[in-house]
Design a protein around this motif. Structure first.
Motif, PDB file in Angstrom:
ATOM      1  N   UNK A  17       0.786  -1.222   0.000  1.00 55.31           N
ATOM      2  CA  UNK A  17       0.000   0.000   0.000  1.00 55.31           C
ATOM      3  C   UNK A  17       0.818   1.273   0.000  1.00 55.31           C
ATOM      4  N   UNK A  18       2.110   1.167   0.288  1.00 52.27           N
ATOM      5  CA  UNK A  18       2.961   2.362   0.308  1.00 52.27           C
ATOM      6  C   UNK A  18       2.995   2.961  -1.089  1.00 52.27           C
ATOM      7  N   UNK A  19       2.776   4.262  -1.196  1.00 50.27           N
ATOM      8  CA  UNK A  19       2.764   4.937  -2.490  1.00 50.27           C
ATOM      9  C   UNK A  19       4.120   5.584  -2.760  1.00 50.27           C
ATOM     10  N   UNK A  20       4.597   5.385  -3.974  1.00 46.58           N
ATOM     11  CA  UNK A  20       5.870   5.957  -4.407  1.00 46.58           C
ATOM     12  C   UNK A  20       5.696   6.660  -5.738  1.00 46.58           C
ATOM     13  N   UNK A  21       6.298   7.814  -5.848  1.00 47.74           N
ATOM     14  CA  UNK A  21       6.458   8.482  -7.125  1.00 47.74           C
ATOM     15  C   UNK A  21       7.866   8.152  -7.601  1.00 47.74           C
ATOM     16  N   UNK A  22       7.962   7.633  -8.816  1.00 42.92           N
ATOM     17  CA  UNK A  22       9.230   7.120  -9.323  1.00 42.92           C
ATOM     18  C   UNK A  22       9.552   7.770 -10.664  1.00 42.92           C
ATOM     19  N   UNK A  23      10.810   8.103 -10.856  1.00 46.03           N
ATOM     20  CA  UNK A  23      11.302   8.577 -12.156  1.00 46.03           C
ATOM     21  C   UNK A  23      12.477   7.703 -12.544  1.00 46.03           C
ATOM     22  N   UNK A  24      12.426   7.198 -13.773  1.00 45.37           N
ATOM     23  CA  UNK A  24      13.503   6.361 -14.301  1.00 45.37           C
ATOM     24  C   UNK A  24      13.947   6.965 -15.622  1.00 45.37           C
TER      25      UNK A  24
END
Length: 152
Positions: A17-24
């Motif tokens: 459930x942990x929300x992450x904003x990710x940039x790759x």
């Protein structure tokens, strides 16, 4: 010489459930997603990887030389392993097109979200990237942007 740690030690990268904003970023910022068919295939692969782990994709946007994802972690998966699986599958898809050079940078940038209102703000930011970069006038016109959870 010891390699620099890229992950923050106090963040639980496997908390369901942990929300992450990710940039790759792509390797050397090669604009691999100018190939819209590869981008659409990559979105399909993201859907498959996330469905297996019950990870929610609140927003995604594949820009020409990088990807933005807003994820709610599912069960029995860590963020690094989920992204590693997706990066591997997209590389294989691109390799199948005869492009053999590496596709992705070694790791990714992440931000763990803390409040529900951050989720909406982060999703809007991700979905509006193509407009900010003047790739399209309206985000609905960009084929490599969307959500698996919401109508956008």
């Amino acid at each position: 010489m010891e390699r620099k740690r890229l992950r923050h030690p106090s963040i639980d990268y496997s908390e369901p459930g942990r929300a992450f904003s990710v940039t790759i970023a792509t390797r050397d910022r090669i604009p691999v997603f100018r190939d819209v068919s590869l981008g659409l295939r990559s979105v399909d692969l993201l859907r498959r990887v996330c469905e297996r782990s019950r990870t929610k994709v609140f927003a995604y946007c594949l820009m020409p030389d990088h990807a933005h994802l807003l994820l709610g972690l599912g069960t029995d998966v860590s963020l690094p392993s989920l992204l590693g699986a997706w990066k591997s599958l997209t590389y294989r898809a691109r390799r199948g097109l005869g492009k053999l050079e590496p596709m992705w940078q070694r790791s990714f940038f992440d931000h763990a979200l803390r409040r529900d209102e951050d989720l909406q703000k982060a999703a809007e930011y991700i979905l509006n990237n193509p407009v900010r970069d003047r790739l399209v006038k309206a985000r609905r016109d960009y084929p490599l942007c969307g959500s698996f959870e919401f109508d956008v």
